[in-house]
Design an enzyme around this catalytic site. Structure first.
Site, PDB file in Angstrom:
ATOM      1  N   ASP A 110      28.171 135.879  24.223  1.00 39.34           N
ATOM      2  CA  ASP A 110      27.127 136.262  25.358  1.00 39.34           C
ATOM      3  C   ASP A 110      27.740 135.851  26.794  1.00 39.34           C
ATOM      4  OD1 ASP A 110      24.738 137.231  26.643  1.00 39.34           O
ATOM      5  OD2 ASP A 110      24.291 135.144  26.811  1.00 39.34           O
ATOM      6  N   LYS A 242      18.787 151.193  44.862  1.00 40.97           N
ATOM      7  CA  LYS A 242      20.063 150.703  44.126  1.00 40.97           C
ATOM      8  C   LYS A 242      19.717 150.695  42.764  1.00 40.97           C
ATOM      9  CE  LYS A 242      19.041 145.656  44.205  1.00 40.97           C
ATOM     10  NZ  LYS A 242      17.575 145.583  44.418  1.00 40.97           N
TER      11      LYS A 242
END
Length: 330
Positions: A110, A242
């Site tokens: 991760d 965005k």
């Protein structure tokens, strides 16, 4: 959370490599012991021994072939190695994991909070069709770029207004990059970058009052906000947006380069590196299972609740001690 719990609880972890090896060894020893026992039983019977003596001989040979010291030897070796790992701040919850770690052929790690410090910073910006290196130094003594260009002004306006992050109060003497922020990590990074570049971001937001917004979520992968403009003569509203590149590009008809709008084609490309972005807990699990089907011994590192199914399914799960969640550690 319920789906993640269901994924984690319903997984079959499978045997570790050392357990498979020991089972194979035991089957081998059992076959040899039974073969020798039966052979010597037949020989004893042929030589005229009483049948009861021959049976006792059979049992004795089989028992003699049982490796009584195997369990103790393996346990002691694994325990000593686990103790050495503990001195390096690595707590081993399952002794067999020590051997599995040595057999690992694939590592699925991760990223956020595990490989990184879980602190986002704007390092590069893309405007006027070129990649610009951002200044990440405290005193702004690093790389300089043109902050007067129309492209940067448009980019900075979007990053400032389409942003819900705010600085916490009472941090007047604290450097901008070290200030605490209320809000999403990526929005906090944008807020700090714009504060360094422009100065008082909050005053710009006050001049461009927010009328409405669609907050960011993982399904839409974009955020939209609508604002009044500073120009009192222009009654129109300003919409700023965005989000993920593919979601933004599919809503664009033109690109703003050096103050001019041009028809866009921008250009998403596929690369060979195996980096999975914005993965769900289910997808992380699928990645691990795919690696295992290819015959790899998979180690997974992670710290969050969303990593727990993959951590459990992996041949060895490595959870982060300080920043890791209790679920991932368990």
């Amino acid at each position: 959370m319920g789906r993640i719990a269901g994924l984690a609880s319903g997984l079959d972890t499978g045997e570790t490599p050392i357990a498979k090896e020991i089972h194979h060894f035991i089957h081998l020893i059992t076959g040899v012991a039974v073969f020798l026992g039966v052979t010597f039983f037949a020989i004893a019977f042929i030589l005229g021994y009483h049948w009861l003596d021959a049976v006792i001989f059979l049992i004795g040979i089989i028992v003699a072939n049982v490796p009584e010291g195997l369990l103790a030897t393996v346990t002691v070796c694994l325990t000593l190695t686990a103790k050495r790992m503990a001195s390096k701040n690595c707590l081993v919850k399952n002794l067999e994991a020590v051997e599995t770690l040595g057999s690992t052929s694939t590592i699925c790690s991760d990223k956020t909070g595990t490989l990184t410090q879980n602190r986002m910073t704007v390092a590069h910006m893309w405007f006027d069709n070129q990649i610009i290196e951002a200044d990440t130094t405290e005193d702004q003594s690093g790389v300089q770029y043109d902050r007067t260009s129309p492209g940067f002004k448009a980019l900075s306006r979007i990053a400032t207004l389409c942003n819900r992050a705010e600085f916490k109060g009472g941090q007047e003497g604290v450097p901008i990059l070290k200030k605490e922020v209320s809000g999403d990590a990526s929005e906090a990074a944008l807020l700090k970058c714009m504060e360094l570049a422009l100065g008082d971001v909050m005053s710009m937001r006050k001049k461009n009052k927010k009328i409405a917004e669609i907050p960011f979520n993982s399904t839409n992968k974009y955020q939209v906000s609508i604002h009044e403009t500073e120009d009192s003569n222009d009654p129109r509203y300003l919409l700023v947006m965005k989000g993920a590149p593919e979601r933004i590009l599919e809503r664009c008809g033109s690109i703003f380069i050096n103050g001019k709008e041009k028809v866009c084609n921008e250009i998403l490309r596929y690369h060979t590196e195996i980096v999975f972005a914005r993965t769900s807990p289910q997808q992380k699990l699928i990645i691990v299972e795919g690696c295992q089907r290819m015959g790899a011994i998979v180690a997974v590192t992670g710290d969050g609740v969303n990593d727990s199914p993959a951590l459990k399914k992996a041949d060895i799960g490595v959870a982060m001690g300080i920043a890791g969640s209790d679920v991932s550690k368990q």
